[in-house]
Design an enzyme around this catalytic site. Sequence first.
Site, PDB file in Angstrom:
ATOM      1  N   GLU A 442       0.827  -1.207   0.000  1.00 16.57           N
ATOM      2  CA  GLU A 442       0.000   0.000   0.000  1.00 16.57           C
ATOM      3  C   GLU A 442       0.864   1.260   0.000  1.00 16.57           C
ATOM      4  O   GLU A 442       0.671   2.181   0.804  1.00 16.57           O
ATOM      5  CB  GLU A 442      -0.956  -0.018   1.191  1.00 16.57           C
ATOM      6  N   GLU A 518      -4.515  -8.660  -0.339  1.00 18.33           N
ATOM      7  CA  GLU A 518      -5.037  -8.488   1.014  1.00 18.33           C
ATOM      8  C   GLU A 518      -6.549  -8.454   0.891  1.00 18.33           C
ATOM      9  O   GLU A 518      -7.102  -7.659   0.129  1.00 18.33           O
ATOM     10  CB  GLU A 518      -4.502  -7.205   1.629  1.00 18.33           C
TER      11      GLU A 518
END
Length: 842
Positions: A442, A518
């Site tokens: 991220e 994820e």
Amino acid sequence: MPRISRVVLALLTLLVPPLATASAAEPPASVPRSTGAPPPTAVALNDTRRTSFNDDWRFLQGEAPSAEQPEFDDSHWTPLRLPHDWAIDGPFDPALNPHTGALPISGIGWYRKTFKVAPGGLRRYYSIEFDGAMSNSRVWLNGHELGGRPYGYIGFAFDLTPHLRADGSPNVIAVRLAPEANSSRWYPGAGIYRNVWLYSTGPVSVAHWGTYVTTPSVSRSSATIAVKTELVIRLTNDSTLTVRSSVADANGKTVAHSDTQTRLPGSGSQTLSMQLTLARPRLWDTEDPYLYSLVTELISNGEVVDRYVTPFGVRTIAFDPSKGFTLNGRILKLHGVCLHHDLGALGAAVNRRAIERQLQIMKAAGVNAVRTSHNPPAPELLESADRMGLLVLDEAFDMWRIPKVPNGYSKYFDEWSERDLRDMVRRDRNHPSIILWSIGNEIPEQKSPDGWQEARRLTRLFHEEDPTRPTTSAFNNWDDAIRNKLADEVDVPGFNYKPTFYQRIHKEHPKWVIYGSETASCVSSRGTYHLPLEKYEKHPSLQISSYDIISPRWAYCPDAEFAAQEALPGLLGEFVWTGFDYLGEPTPYFGDHDDVSHDWPARSSYFGMVDLAGFPKDRYYLYQSVWSRKPMVHVLPHWNWQGRESQEIPVMVYSNAEEVDLLLNGKSLGRKRTFAAKVMLPVGPNISESREFASKYRLLWPVPFQAGVLTAIGYTAGKEVARDEVSTAGAPAHIRLVADRNVLEADGDDLSFVTVRIEDQEGHLCPLADNMVSFQVWGAGKLAAVDNGNPATIEPFHANYRKAFNGLALLIVRSSPQEAGQIQVVATGAGLAPARLVIDSR
């Protein structure tokens, strides 16, 4: 650079010392513990390459001017054995960041060790290796600074020889750590929390992480083993050396070997390449994780002067847009979990058995892959994954230059990222379990038009060190990552929490191989059920319903990901957030305001399929019903609803049988076929959306409550294959202790995880019990920690008592070093019959 994910990757498997041994043939030498002021410890290393350096350290939390000097008096410091996490002792403090566990992770800590090196007849060279130290480390030997490392998750080593007293007089190693507040988004721990090793070699030796094993050609009949060996040379004259590379099978039998003679310069380094052919190789696989060992021997004048052992496996991996991932030619969907590095009540301090237990629990749910979120893992995790047949996504960084927290890795990225990344790959690349390298999680640079340049640089570094595996990154801003070309710069783009966009991404980029890096982020508290079934963000109890329907705004229940994975066979699979609860990041609490009084003492995550103590939540069985081939059935909730007689209780069943019959007190409430019904859940792929989600992965019965036994029976082909039941429990009457292992190794590290059950008179678990339980442990072991899986309690982990949480607690017992015998355990509680347990330590 071309996408290596578009071609079949014939793979090796790589490095890392075996689980119970060091990287030399001989076992580590034992070092006796010190008491009182530490006498110098004699370490005779002439006959072994690597020895544990964990014993007989002294620790002080706080600044200590001149503590690096050998004459400094540390007699009042705390004696301890590494690995050590000073923060897990607490206390919990509402003034500290709850996202890092509300524990004292920052400050200054000093470690010192006094030791002797026994004089030897041969010229020896010594080095020290730290598997990890949290963080901003500085290391001295006899007052001379050797160096340091800011990144707490990376292993590093220093040459001791120039400043080492090798004549039998005392040496002092000193380590100063300075972890900072606001340096992490989760609990990082503090201290020398991974293992430390002392190495001894001769004038010619295999370098640190100096072997690289690949298998460029693999078939059932033969495999080519390609070996690169880096040598370190400290001679006075040129000389000739024989390098012997042998492949040993799991029984130690040599099955291939090759000798190469080489001319060595007087000093410097040299890298040699050679190939061996292995006949009829046994392939490493998730179902058969077979390991070979490459034994590298350096022979001078007929004498072996160095011996270096590299475990590896023989296998092939491939990534394809239509087939997904294949292992040895077999299509394999990744049923993965993300794992943070802490070990619950043990904190960040590495323990081989605790890691192994976590992976065993995960594998029993059908998990076949682990993502090391969001950093290089402890070597022990990779060694266990190799041995147990789990695939690994090995991740380097949580941030690059743009910070996520004020004192995060972004402060050091420009100076250290290349060295940290290269060291990570050189340490880990011989592991057969690793299938992907992640350049980051991220990363905020997804939003930067030039972010692709950094993604390209990091991918290039990975490919230079290991061209046999693809790179990946976990993108949460999928459209930014694609628009700004970061997704083009990795071999296998991963997307976080985007099941509704997989089809679109695949259609617009048909040559890409993609996956859920994820997923889900469902939240729950084990054994807690709130009625009626409804979606909410927080509950005032600080517990979240275990009906598996609650998630943050940006997440969704597991069923949505199951459906998306099923709809697109080319997806590699998913990595669930998370396998285990972890310390810190207590989402959904502490998300919207700074006033801790609203959410205190929530201090650990609710994301896990398994709670912090290692007890499976109901969601564990939901994943098991989809991922496991072993017949199973699981019924929820508990059946203690006194005061709600005749009120309908939603009863859910998770099963992989063809159909399930639900019975109350022996009377059938009707059979239902699995994966056929559509259960409407009051939460969609985004919790902020006010719509229901239709799931085929659950069965639901509204059952009027009546005390007794609720039984779910799974049938396949008309035959019973599994059953589960919950009973209405009476008042708490006694304690029952159940050890996961009743025999330990007397090495001071081995653990037994003891489940503490509060039961009624008939032996039924009391699902609402919160009795206080006290423990006594004596004999050949000691109490290591306690827990109960409650994410919102500030009870200490290092105590001899614990309240039960929804009927359960956990006691962790550690063996004593070099002390065989019985470990006696007694558990008592007011109004409860006590429990006794005996564990053998051998």
